[in-house]
Design a protein around this motif. Structure first.
Motif, PDB file in Angstrom:
ATOM      1  N   THR A 205     -48.646 -66.485 -19.693  1.00  0.00           N
ATOM      2  CA  THR A 205     -48.929 -67.655 -20.077  1.00  0.00           C
ATOM      3  C   THR A 205     -48.260 -68.957 -19.703  1.00  0.00           C
ATOM      4  O   THR A 205     -48.821 -70.098 -19.340  1.00  0.00           O
ATOM      5  N   GLY A 207     -47.303 -70.862 -21.781  1.00  0.00           N
ATOM      6  CA  GLY A 207     -47.557 -71.886 -22.825  1.00  0.00           C
ATOM      7  C   GLY A 207     -47.463 -71.013 -24.057  1.00  0.00           C
ATOM      8  O   GLY A 207     -46.399 -71.411 -24.731  1.00  0.00           O
ATOM      9  N   HIS A 208     -48.105 -70.459 -24.723  1.00  0.00           N
ATOM     10  CA  HIS A 208     -47.792 -69.742 -26.132  1.00  0.00           C
ATOM     11  C   HIS A 208     -48.455 -68.341 -26.058  1.00  0.00           C
ATOM     12  O   HIS A 208     -49.576 -67.827 -25.218  1.00  0.00           O
ATOM     13  N   SER A 211     -52.630 -68.791 -30.321  1.00  0.00           N
ATOM     14  CA  SER A 211     -53.272 -69.918 -30.865  1.00  0.00           C
ATOM     15  C   SER A 211     -53.603 -69.887 -32.120  1.00  0.00           C
ATOM     16  O   SER A 211     -54.282 -68.805 -32.517  1.00  0.00           O
ATOM     17  N   ALA A 268     -48.082 -72.917 -31.324  1.00  0.00           N
ATOM     18  CA  ALA A 268     -47.418 -74.217 -31.411  1.00  0.00           C
ATOM     19  C   ALA A 268     -47.057 -74.608 -32.972  1.00  0.00           C
ATOM     20  O   ALA A 268     -47.805 -74.080 -33.633  1.00  0.00           O
ATOM     21  N   THR A 275     -57.684 -77.912 -31.218  1.00  0.00           N
ATOM     22  CA  THR A 275     -56.677 -77.759 -30.176  1.00  0.00           C
ATOM     23  C   THR A 275     -56.433 -76.284 -29.848  1.00  0.00           C
ATOM     24  O   THR A 275     -56.045 -76.037 -28.734  1.00  0.00           O
ATOM     25  N   GLU A 279     -56.850 -74.444 -26.302  1.00  0.00           N
ATOM     26  CA  GLU A 279     -55.623 -73.813 -25.554  1.00  0.00           C
ATOM     27  C   GLU A 279     -56.005 -72.257 -25.345  1.00  0.00           C
ATOM     28  O   GLU A 279     -55.632 -72.096 -24.203  1.00  0.00           O
ATOM     29  N   ARG A 282     -58.437 -72.351 -22.273  1.00  0.00           N
ATOM     30  CA  ARG A 282     -57.945 -72.562 -21.078  1.00  0.00           C
ATOM     31  C   ARG A 282     -56.977 -71.776 -20.445  1.00  0.00           C
ATOM     32  O   ARG A 282     -56.652 -71.640 -19.209  1.00  0.00           O
ATOM     33  N   ASP A 284     -54.057 -70.631 -21.972  1.00  0.00           N
ATOM     34  CA  ASP A 284     -52.577 -71.102 -22.040  1.00  0.00           C
ATOM     35  C   ASP A 284     -52.255 -70.261 -23.139  1.00  0.00           C
ATOM     36  O   ASP A 284     -50.873 -70.661 -23.619  1.00  0.00           O
ATOM     37  N   SER A 285     -52.973 -69.532 -23.846  1.00  0.00           N
ATOM     38  CA  SER A 285     -52.291 -68.404 -24.630  1.00  0.00           C
ATOM     39  C   SER A 285     -53.040 -66.940 -24.595  1.00  0.00           C
ATOM     40  O   SER A 285     -53.946 -67.270 -24.118  1.00  0.00           O
TER      41      SER A 285
END
Length: 444
Positions: A205, A207-208, A211, A268, A275, A279, A282, A284-285
């Protein structure tokens, strides 16, 4: 002092009664002019008041189930009243019962029943009348049926169990090499293995890996903590007038593991629930800790998602969960027919709860769970085992979903998760606050 009469179990003033009689007289005259049926026939439907705290997608689903039951039962009409989730709802329900103006039926989280049943604010269910409507003890998972009882009497009938689970993005997991041959996520069984899996997803990802929004939301922190704590095989016992009994080492270990996740790589450092969900949606995790009730959000986003119970990291399978349950608020003057109507309505909703499963909840009524239609629900059927490992809140007048007790938990634990305080200090502070509550009387 005003004089009161009762109609269908509701208390009304004599002025209201006289006004109502006049209105009925007018309706009778109109009926003579318009003939039988039509509006006059519709007015004969008995009204059943029903309070609940279901909003959003849950509220829409419940309204549809109410409409279906009303259509199938022309003899009564259920009128729902939706109130705000949390302390306001439970306060108003208690006041209505104590003041003799309750609805005929209400929804209550199973974890809140121990605070209400001893004070006589809700009434036990008649098992014979339930059986007449095709609902029996054997239709429920043993853990759920056990939770419905207080002092040998059944005070709640569960509609569902709604567990805290783990969603995962199947595309991310596949690219990270974390899927089994059948396409399901590989199992992990230790905290270190879980963190390693999250790190592999983070590589995909960018990102993370995970989540989990928790800021300013004690219920969210508590759900994950209690899942991990119960996986230690540990208990929390809350006995009035006695200090809280708990496994301090298990609590601290659970909190330290939670805090270790928020390193801005695995998850995060800080963020609220919205949030965290955004995430994950999207992409992103790779994983999300949240409730099964977020299923409609995942479906709407058309996310490649599957779901499982949170991995057993400490040896004992456990999943924090609660149950939306039907309760019978105490009636000042009970109306037998209205009570029978309420039983019929509940039985109809239970038997039609496949639609409730679509919202991510696990139906409590086992004939639904055992049906082929439910088995084909994906990914809902993949975490149905959560009903067998439910970890309901420890029983006390102040505990349970939507309680201030979970807010107190956040007051001591949020700084632990943010790295501003030690786990031991946060836990000890929460225990002290709980002990203060244990030496106070139940206000309801």
């Amino acid at each position: 002092m005003k004089q009161f009469e009762t109609i269908a179990g509701r208390q009304v003033s004599r002025r209201q009664l006289l006004a109502g009689s006049a209105a009925l007289g007018s309706l009778g005259l109109m009926a003579g002019l318009t003939g039988c049926g039509g509006a006059a026939q519709a007015s004969q439907a008995r009204e059943i008041g029903f309070w609940h705290l279901l909003s959003g997608g849950d509220g829409i689903k419940m309204q549809a189930m109410i409409a279906t039951a009303n259509q199938a039962n022309p003899g009564f009409k259920v009128h729902p009243t939706v109130l705000a989730w949390g302390p306001p709802y439970y306060t108003k329900l208690a006041m209505a019962s104590a003041g003799g103006r309750p609805p005929e039926l209400a929804i209550m989280h199973a974890s809140r029943v121990p605070g209400y049943a001893p004070g006589g604010l809700i009434e036990p269910w008649d098992l014979d009348l339930l059986a007449e409507n095709g609902v029996r003890a054997e239709d429920f998972a043993s853990r759920i049926w056990e939770k419905s009882q207080q002092d040998g009497k059944v005070f709640s009938i569960a509609l569902d169990s709604h567990p805290f689970i783990m969603f995962y993005n199947t595309d991310v997991a596949g690219k990270a090499g974390l899927l089994e041959a059948g396409g399901r996520l590989k199992e992990v069984s230790t905290p270190d293995d879980f963190k390693a899996m999250a790190l592999e997803m983070q590589k995909v990802t960018k990102g993370h890996g995970l989540s989990f929004g928790y800021l300013n939301l004690g219920s969210q922190m508590w759900r994950l903590f209690y899942t991990l704590y119960k996986q230690h095989g540990a208990e929390i016992v809350l006995t009035p007038g006695q200090p809280m009994q708990a496994d301090r080492d298990a609590a601290i270990e659970s909190l330290e593991f939670m805090a270790s996740l928020f390193d801005d790589t695995i998850a995060a450092k800080s963020g609220d629930i919205n949030t965290g969900i955004a995430e994950f949606v999207r992409g992103d995790s790779g994983m999300l800790f949240s409730g099964g009730w977020e299923m409609p959000t995942m479906k709407k986003a058309k996310l490649p998602v599957d779901a499982v119970t949170i991995p057993t990291l400490y040896g004992t399978p456990a999943a924090y969960a609660d149950s939306h349950s039907f309760v019978l608020p105490r009636q000042l003057v009970a109306d037998e027919q209205s009570r029978r109507d309420a039983y019929k309505f509940v039985s109809d909703v239970l038997k039609g709860s496949l639609s409730w499963a679509e919202a991510g909840h696990i139906p409590a009524y086992q004939p639904i769970v055992q049906s082929q239609a439910y088995r084909e629900l994906s990914p809902q059927a993949h975490y149905a085992n959560a009903a067998d490992i439910i970890a309901y809140d420890p029983e006390a007048w102040f505990s349970g979903s939507g309680s201030d007790w979970q807010t107190y938990f956040s007051e001591y634990i949020q700084n632990v998760l943010l790295g501003r305080n030690k786990a031991a200090a946060g836990w000890d502070g929460f225990v002290a606050r709980t002990n203060d509550l244990l030496f106070r009387p139940n206000p309801v």
